[in-house]
Design a protein around this motif. Structure first.
Motif, PDB file in Angstrom:
ATOM      1  N   LEU A 243      -5.575  -9.373  12.303  1.00 44.36           N
ATOM      2  CA  LEU A 243      -4.864 -10.561  12.766  1.00 44.36           C
ATOM      3  C   LEU A 243      -4.014 -11.177  11.658  1.00 44.36           C
ATOM      4  CD1 LEU A 243      -7.415 -12.433  15.074  1.00 44.36           C
ATOM      5  CD2 LEU A 243      -5.521 -10.945  15.712  1.00 44.36           C
ATOM      6  N   VAL A 244      -4.598 -11.330  10.468  1.00 41.86           N
ATOM      7  CA  VAL A 244      -3.860 -11.935   9.361  1.00 41.86           C
ATOM      8  C   VAL A 244      -2.677 -11.061   8.960  1.00 41.86           C
ATOM      9  CG1 VAL A 244      -3.988 -12.600   6.930  1.00 41.86           C
ATOM     10  CG2 VAL A 244      -5.845 -13.210   8.486  1.00 41.86           C
ATOM     11  N   GLY A 245      -2.909  -9.747   8.865  1.00 46.85           N
ATOM     12  CA  GLY A 245      -1.819  -8.843   8.506  1.00 46.85           C
ATOM     13  C   GLY A 245      -0.707  -8.838   9.528  1.00 46.85           C
ATOM     14  N   THR A 246      -1.076  -8.966  10.814  1.00 48.16           N
ATOM     15  CA  THR A 246      -0.076  -8.961  11.878  1.00 48.16           C
ATOM     16  C   THR A 246       0.715 -10.257  11.913  1.00 48.16           C
ATOM     17  OG1 THR A 246      -1.418  -7.481  13.247  1.00 48.16           O
ATOM     18  CG2 THR A 246       0.270  -8.778  14.372  1.00 48.16           C
ATOM     19  N   ILE A 247       0.016 -11.383  11.905  1.00 48.57           N
ATOM     20  CA  ILE A 247       0.677 -12.678  12.063  1.00 48.57           C
ATOM     21  C   ILE A 247       1.508 -13.045  10.836  1.00 48.57           C
ATOM     22  CG2 ILE A 247       0.286 -15.154  12.372  1.00 48.57           C
ATOM     23  CD1 ILE A 247      -2.210 -14.432  13.999  1.00 48.57           C
ATOM     24  N   LEU A 248       0.948 -12.832   9.636  1.00 44.15           N
ATOM     25  CA  LEU A 248       1.649 -13.212   8.406  1.00 44.15           C
ATOM     26  C   LEU A 248       2.544 -12.110   7.862  1.00 44.15           C
ATOM     27  CD1 LEU A 248      -1.192 -15.140   6.510  1.00 44.15           C
ATOM     28  CD2 LEU A 248       0.543 -16.024   8.090  1.00 44.15           C
ATOM     29  N   GLN A 249       2.468 -10.912   8.471  1.00 37.94           N
ATOM     30  CA  GLN A 249       3.291  -9.773   8.060  1.00 37.94           C
ATOM     31  C   GLN A 249       3.130  -9.494   6.559  1.00 37.94           C
ATOM     32  OE1 GLN A 249       7.315  -9.703   9.696  1.00 37.94           O
ATOM     33  NE2 GLN A 249       6.761 -11.289  11.179  1.00 37.94           N
ATOM     34  N   LEU A 250       1.875  -9.348   6.129  1.00 43.84           N
ATOM     35  CA  LEU A 250       1.573  -9.153   4.724  1.00 43.84           C
ATOM     36  C   LEU A 250       1.724  -7.691   4.307  1.00 43.84           C
ATOM     37  CD1 LEU A 250      -1.649 -11.348   4.452  1.00 43.84           C
ATOM     38  CD2 LEU A 250       0.696 -12.009   3.901  1.00 43.84           C
ATOM     39  N   ASP A 251       1.903  -7.475   3.010  1.00 42.99           N
ATOM     40  CA  ASP A 251       1.880  -6.131   2.441  1.00 42.99           C
ATOM     41  C   ASP A 251       0.506  -5.930   1.807  1.00 42.99           C
ATOM     42  OD1 ASP A 251       4.470  -5.848   3.234  1.00 42.99           O
ATOM     43  OD2 ASP A 251       5.347  -6.176   1.250  1.00 42.99           O
ATOM     44  N   LEU A 252      -0.444  -5.402   2.567  1.00 46.54           N
ATOM     45  CA  LEU A 252      -1.820  -5.261   2.073  1.00 46.54           C
ATOM     46  C   LEU A 252      -2.045  -3.946   1.332  1.00 46.54           C
ATOM     47  CD1 LEU A 252      -3.754  -6.719   5.147  1.00 46.54           C
ATOM     48  CD2 LEU A 252      -3.097  -7.866   3.030  1.00 46.54           C
ATOM     49  N   ASP A 253      -1.241  -2.940   1.657  1.00 49.29           N
ATOM     50  CA  ASP A 253      -1.331  -1.644   0.976  1.00 49.29           C
ATOM     51  C   ASP A 253      -2.773  -1.137   0.900  1.00 49.29           C
ATOM     52  OD1 ASP A 253       1.374  -1.720   0.758  1.00 49.29           O
ATOM     53  OD2 ASP A 253       1.419  -2.312  -1.346  1.00 49.29           O
ATOM     54  N   LEU A 254      -3.271  -0.848  -0.319  1.00 45.59           N
ATOM     55  CA  LEU A 254      -4.592  -0.232  -0.456  1.00 45.59           C
ATOM     56  C   LEU A 254      -5.740  -1.192  -0.121  1.00 45.59           C
ATOM     57  CD1 LEU A 254      -4.119   1.914  -3.692  1.00 45.59           C
ATOM     58  CD2 LEU A 254      -3.985   2.631  -1.296  1.00 45.59           C
ATOM     59  N   LEU A 255      -5.463  -2.478   0.011  1.00 42.05           N
ATOM     60  CA  LEU A 255      -6.506  -3.417   0.436  1.00 42.05           C
ATOM     61  C   LEU A 255      -6.997  -3.106   1.851  1.00 42.05           C
ATOM     62  CD1 LEU A 255      -5.306  -6.885  -0.927  1.00 42.05           C
ATOM     63  CD2 LEU A 255      -7.291  -5.563  -1.657  1.00 42.05           C
ATOM     64  N   THR A 256      -6.170  -2.409   2.607  1.00 42.64           N
ATOM     65  CA  THR A 256      -6.571  -2.071   3.973  1.00 42.64           C
ATOM     66  C   THR A 256      -7.690  -1.029   3.994  1.00 42.64           C
ATOM     67  OG1 THR A 256      -4.747  -0.480   4.038  1.00 42.64           O
ATOM     68  CG2 THR A 256      -4.366  -2.630   5.036  1.00 42.64           C
ATOM     69  N   LEU A 257      -8.004  -0.429   2.840  1.00 39.14           N
ATOM     70  CA  LEU A 257      -9.162   0.465   2.785  1.00 39.14           C
ATOM     71  C   LEU A 257     -10.449  -0.303   3.110  1.00 39.14           C
ATOM     72  CD1 LEU A 257      -8.323   2.664  -0.337  1.00 39.14           C
ATOM     73  CD2 LEU A 257      -8.136   3.276   2.074  1.00 39.14           C
ATOM     74  N   VAL A 258     -10.472  -1.610   2.807  1.00 36.74           N
ATOM     75  CA  VAL A 258     -11.600  -2.455   3.199  1.00 36.74           C
ATOM     76  C   VAL A 258     -11.664  -2.541   4.716  1.00 36.74           C
ATOM     77  CG1 VAL A 258     -12.606  -4.760   3.041  1.00 36.74           C
ATOM     78  CG2 VAL A 258     -11.422  -3.769   1.062  1.00 36.74           C
ATOM     79  N   PHE A 259     -10.503  -2.728   5.330  1.00 41.50           N
ATOM     80  CA  PHE A 259     -10.394  -2.736   6.797  1.00 41.50           C
ATOM     81  C   PHE A 259     -10.968  -1.442   7.365  1.00 41.50           C
ATOM     82  CE2 PHE A 259      -8.223  -1.398  10.580  1.00 41.50           C
ATOM     83  CZ  PHE A 259      -7.965  -2.546  11.330  1.00 41.50           C
ATOM     84  N   THR A 260     -10.540  -0.319   6.811  1.00 38.30           N
ATOM     85  CA  THR A 260     -10.980   0.990   7.299  1.00 38.30           C
ATOM     86  C   THR A 260     -12.482   1.177   7.122  1.00 38.30           C
ATOM     87  OG1 THR A 260      -8.817   1.935   6.750  1.00 38.30           O
ATOM     88  CG2 THR A 260     -10.634   3.477   7.083  1.00 38.30           C
ATOM     89  N   ALA A 261     -13.011   0.812   5.956  1.00 44.08           N
ATOM     90  CA  ALA A 261     -14.431   1.007   5.666  1.00 44.08           C
ATOM     91  C   ALA A 261     -15.310   0.219   6.635  1.00 44.08           C
ATOM     92  CB  ALA A 261     -14.731   0.595   4.226  1.00 44.08           C
ATOM     93  N   PHE A 262     -14.962  -1.041   6.883  1.00 43.72           N
ATOM     94  CA  PHE A 262     -15.762  -1.858   7.792  1.00 43.72           C
ATOM     95  C   PHE A 262     -15.614  -1.384   9.234  1.00 43.72           C
ATOM     96  CE2 PHE A 262     -16.238  -4.767   4.297  1.00 43.72           C
ATOM     97  CZ  PHE A 262     -17.413  -5.446   4.579  1.00 43.72           C
ATOM     98  N   LEU A 263     -14.416  -0.954   9.597  1.00 44.46           N
ATOM     99  CA  LEU A 263     -14.203  -0.494  10.969  1.00 44.46           C
ATOM    100  C   LEU A 263     -15.022   0.751  11.266  1.00 44.46           C
ATOM    101  CD1 LEU A 263     -12.558  -1.152  13.521  1.00 44.46           C
ATOM    102  CD2 LEU A 263     -10.828   0.460  12.710  1.00 44.46           C
ATOM    103  N   TRP A 264     -15.051   1.682  10.323  1.00 40.21           N
ATOM    104  CA  TRP A 264     -15.805   2.922  10.552  1.00 40.21           C
ATOM    105  C   TRP A 264     -17.302   2.724  10.349  1.00 40.21           C
ATOM    106  CZ3 TRP A 264     -12.520   3.938  13.427  1.00 40.21           C
ATOM    107  CH2 TRP A 264     -11.282   4.529  13.189  1.00 40.21           C
ATOM    108  N   ALA A 265     -17.720   1.577   9.825  1.00 39.55           N
ATOM    109  CA  ALA A 265     -19.145   1.278   9.716  1.00 39.55           C
ATOM    110  C   ALA A 265     -19.729   0.809  11.041  1.00 39.55           C
ATOM    111  CB  ALA A 265     -19.379   0.211   8.647  1.00 39.55           C
TER     112      ALA A 265
END
Length: 271
Positions: A243-265
């Motif tokens: 939601l934050v990345g979509t609404i604020l249009q952020l450049d998260l780059d490798l920080l999204t690996l946290v997104f991936t890790a929690f999602l696949w958990a």
């Protein structure tokens, strides 16, 4: 008659358990084979695949597998209210004969809303299949973030806000609302409401039930709360990132690996 009713009661609870088990097994298999990661950059969400089959399968098969994986991912929270619905119906049957529903009717009550949410998700899911022009943009973003050379084959999916004009006008915000926000809010609103109603129903029984029955019902309620709240706690991290990345249009780059890790958990939490 008693044995038949007990078998029927057991059988109704087996159905969501079997569905959850099958759902988790298929999702885990898709994660292992495709294993797509996630990128937020320039108002664009990209999900490039890096699994073992991504470089071997034809694009059309990867598209189908990605769509299934996407729908099954959202189903992790869509399926959460089913057990609570069945428990509330079971508790209601104790107090009034009006709730002596058939097996089929109870099954319909438990899965009607989750099925409708799944259809909604399946409707919006193709929005992540890029056009040829947008696919090139996704490849460029993936190569830049992960420093990949031009020889590496990249199959990436996603959606965008600034480049919607080259992606058939499909906006990431619209897809996010239909694919993520609406099913999430509906599922947890139902779960929370049922948890409150079940607690009130148990408190209203007083001494009308045996101590053993009350203890079993409360233990079952605790299990239901854990079943709903643990995935909520895990899902909240990738959900917030998205939601934050979509609404604020952020450049998260490798920080999204946290997104991936929690999602696949999340499938492990289901188990």
């Amino acid at each position: 008659m008693l044995r038949k009713n007990r078998f029927t009661m057991d059988r109704i609870y087996r159905v969501p358990l079997y569905i959850s088990a099958l759902h988790g097994a298929i999702l885990s298999l898709l994660i292992a084979l495709l294993n797509f990661v996630h990128i937020f950059r320039d108002g664009t969400f990209a999900a490039p695949t890096i699994g073992p089959l991504a470089s071997l399968l034809p694009r059309v098969i990867c598209d189908v597998l990605f769509e299934i994986a996407l729908v099954f991912t959202v189903m992790m929270w869509i399926l959460i209210p089913t057990h609570s619905t069945l428990q509330f119906i079971a508790l209601s049957r104790i107090t009034t004969a009006r709730y002596a529903w058939s097996f089929e009717k109870r099954l319909f009550a438990a899965f009607a809303v989750p099925a409708a949410c799944t259809i909604c998700v399946a409707y919006f899911a193709p929005g992540f299949l890029p056009t040829r022009a947008f696919a090139i943009q996704l490849e460029q973003i993936t190569r830049k973030v992960f420093a990949l050379d031009s020889k590496s084959r990249i199959i990436a999916y996603g959606s965008t806000i600034p480049y919607a004009h080259i992606n058939n006008g499909r906006s990431l915000i619209e897809i996010t609302i239909g694919l993520v926000i609406i099913p999430y809010i509906i599922s947890y609103a139902i779960f929370t409401s049922l948890a409150i109603l079940i607690r009130r129903r148990l408190a209203a029984f007083g001494t009308s039930l045996s101590a053993r029955t009350i203890k079993m019902q409360k233990a079952f309620q605790v299990m239901q709360l854990l079943q709903g709240l643990l995935p909520l706690a895990i899902i909240a991290v990738p959900f917030s990132f998205f939601l934050v990345g979509t609404i604020l249009q952020l450049d998260l780059d490798l920080l999204t690996l946290v997104f991936t890790a929690f999602l696949w958990a999340c499938p492990a939490v289901q188990v």
